[in-house]
Structure formats: structure tokens, C-alpha cells
Scaffold this active site. Sequence first.
Site, PDB file in Angstrom:
ATOM      1  N   CYS A   7     190.144 -28.458  50.674  1.00 22.72           N
ATOM      2  CA  CYS A   7     190.631 -28.812  49.117  1.00 22.72           C
ATOM      3  C   CYS A   7     190.917 -30.111  49.029  1.00 22.72           C
ATOM      4  O   CYS A   7     190.391 -30.914  49.695  1.00 22.72           O
ATOM      5  CB  CYS A   7     192.040 -27.868  49.077  1.00 22.72           C
ATOM      6  SG  CYS A   7     193.089 -28.124  50.317  1.00 22.72           S
ATOM      7  N   ASN A  10     194.255 -30.896  52.031  1.00 21.20           N
ATOM      8  CA  ASN A  10     194.396 -30.245  53.378  1.00 21.20           C
ATOM      9  C   ASN A  10     195.416 -29.941  53.910  1.00 21.20           C
ATOM     10  O   ASN A  10     195.922 -30.091  55.100  1.00 21.20           O
ATOM     11  CB  ASN A  10     193.314 -30.789  54.336  1.00 21.20           C
ATOM     12  CG  ASN A  10     193.069 -30.225  55.641  1.00 21.20           C
ATOM     13  OD1 ASN A  10     193.013 -30.764  56.806  1.00 21.20           O
ATOM     14  ND2 ASN A  10     192.926 -28.866  55.458  1.00 21.20           N
ATOM     15  N   CYS A  12     197.637 -27.586  51.693  1.00 17.02           N
ATOM     16  CA  CYS A  12     198.250 -26.263  51.058  1.00 17.02           C
ATOM     17  C   CYS A  12     197.243 -25.208  51.285  1.00 17.02           C
ATOM     18  O   CYS A  12     197.525 -24.124  51.967  1.00 17.02           O
ATOM     19  CB  CYS A  12     198.671 -26.608  49.685  1.00 17.02           C
ATOM     20  SG  CYS A  12     200.056 -27.779  49.542  1.00 17.02           S
ATOM     21  N   ARG A  13     196.298 -25.444  50.346  1.00 18.00           N
ATOM     22  CA  ARG A  13     195.312 -24.396  50.352  1.00 18.00           C
ATOM     23  C   ARG A  13     194.378 -24.072  51.311  1.00 18.00           C
ATOM     24  O   ARG A  13     194.208 -22.934  51.808  1.00 18.00           O
ATOM     25  CB  ARG A  13     194.446 -24.573  48.913  1.00 18.00           C
ATOM     26  CG  ARG A  13     195.255 -24.304  47.512  1.00 18.00           C
ATOM     27  CD  ARG A  13     194.649 -24.758  46.291  1.00 18.00           C
ATOM     28  NE  ARG A  13     194.517 -26.298  46.232  1.00 18.00           N
ATOM     29  CZ  ARG A  13     193.813 -27.216  45.599  1.00 18.00           C
ATOM     30  NH1 ARG A  13     193.261 -26.467  44.465  1.00 18.00           N
ATOM     31  NH2 ARG A  13     193.770 -28.484  45.830  1.00 18.00           N
ATOM     32  N   SER A  14     193.458 -25.009  51.620  1.00 19.01           N
ATOM     33  CA  SER A  14     192.574 -24.957  52.791  1.00 19.01           C
ATOM     34  C   SER A  14     193.118 -24.702  54.143  1.00 19.01           C
ATOM     35  O   SER A  14     192.409 -23.711  54.952  1.00 19.01           O
ATOM     36  CB  SER A  14     191.637 -26.143  52.771  1.00 19.01           C
ATOM     37  OG  SER A  14     192.249 -27.455  53.134  1.00 19.01           O
ATOM     38  N   ASP A 117     195.881 -25.677  42.569  1.00 23.91           N
ATOM     39  CA  ASP A 117     196.799 -26.234  43.445  1.00 23.91           C
ATOM     40  C   ASP A 117     198.277 -25.911  43.425  1.00 23.91           C
ATOM     41  O   ASP A 117     198.887 -26.145  42.358  1.00 23.91           O
ATOM     42  CB  ASP A 117     196.685 -27.815  43.163  1.00 23.91           C
ATOM     43  CG  ASP A 117     197.163 -28.768  44.165  1.00 23.91           C
ATOM     44  OD1 ASP A 117     198.036 -28.229  45.094  1.00 23.91           O
ATOM     45  OD2 ASP A 117     197.022 -30.047  44.157  1.00 23.91           O
TER      46      ASP A 117
END
Length: 146
Positions: A7, A10, A12-14, A117
Site C-alpha cells: 500500500c 505500509n 494501515c492496509r498492507s 485508504d
Amino acid sequence: MKILMVCLGNICRSPLAEGVMQHLSKENGLDWHVDSAGTGNWHIGEGPDRRSTRTARNHGIDISGQVCRLFRVSDFDEFDRIFVMDKNNLKDILGMARNEDDEKKIKLLLGDKIVPDPYYDDQQFEPVFKMIEQGCREIIESLRQN
Ligand code: 4NP
């Protein structure tokens, strides 16, 4: 199978995608290596965002030990599949591909949809977790047959 989740930050999402994919692949008896990286350098060396850590913990997954790092070109050699969260990640990572083999490894985690995001909206972490979980389940179903 070696899988990299990517993401922007690196944090939050990934990291969620790394934790969920590790958890689900293990649950399915698969010996997969899963990692994550970002395209932006703001948070290198930091742990995941506390909201991601908390959301994962609420689902029984510990991502607190992860450390933020940048995507690097050698990741194309290291990993079999590279899953990105949104169209900007896709553009950035495709832009670093050296050849067609690299390009073929890159896919949106959700196939044709994006993982938005959540950084600026606390309320988005739980729905983002659910999207990521569903995406990981579908990836396991499709890759385990190969
Ligand atoms: P991520 O979210 O890409 O899901 O990790 C973000 C985290 C931090 C920033 C942007 C997105 N940032 O601009 O610092």
C-alpha cells in the site's frame, strides 16, 4: 508461495493484509511466506498504525511485530505475487517493473475493486479489514488450486 502486500504507507492496509493472509494461509495448512511494503517512505522502521493493530487484534490477529519498509525492485525476484490495494499503488509498482514477468506478478488485492485508504477516517478500519479478509479468502481459493 511467496506473497507481498503493498500500500502507500505500509502502516494501515498492507500490514492488515499481511497479518490476515498469514493467519488464513496457516489456518488452511498452507506454508506461504507473506510480507508487506509501502511505496511511500514516511514511516520506515515504524510499527503498524495503532488503529490497524487494534482492529487486527479484535479479530485474533497480532500484527504488532511488523516493521514498515519500502517496496524495492528486488521484491519482484523475491515474491511470486504482489497484491496492491489501490490504483495509485498499481501505477507506482507497475512503474517499477523491469519486464513483463514483473508486471504479471502485480494484481489488485480485490481483483477489480480497491481497498480505500483508512488513514484519515477511524471508522474505515473495520470495513477495510473485512474487505481485505474477503480478498485474501478468494486469493487462497484461487491459488491453492495451482
Ligand atoms: P496505508 O495508509 O497506505 O494504508 O498505510 C497510509 C498511511 C500513511 C500515509 C498515507 C496512507 N501517510 O501519508 O503518511
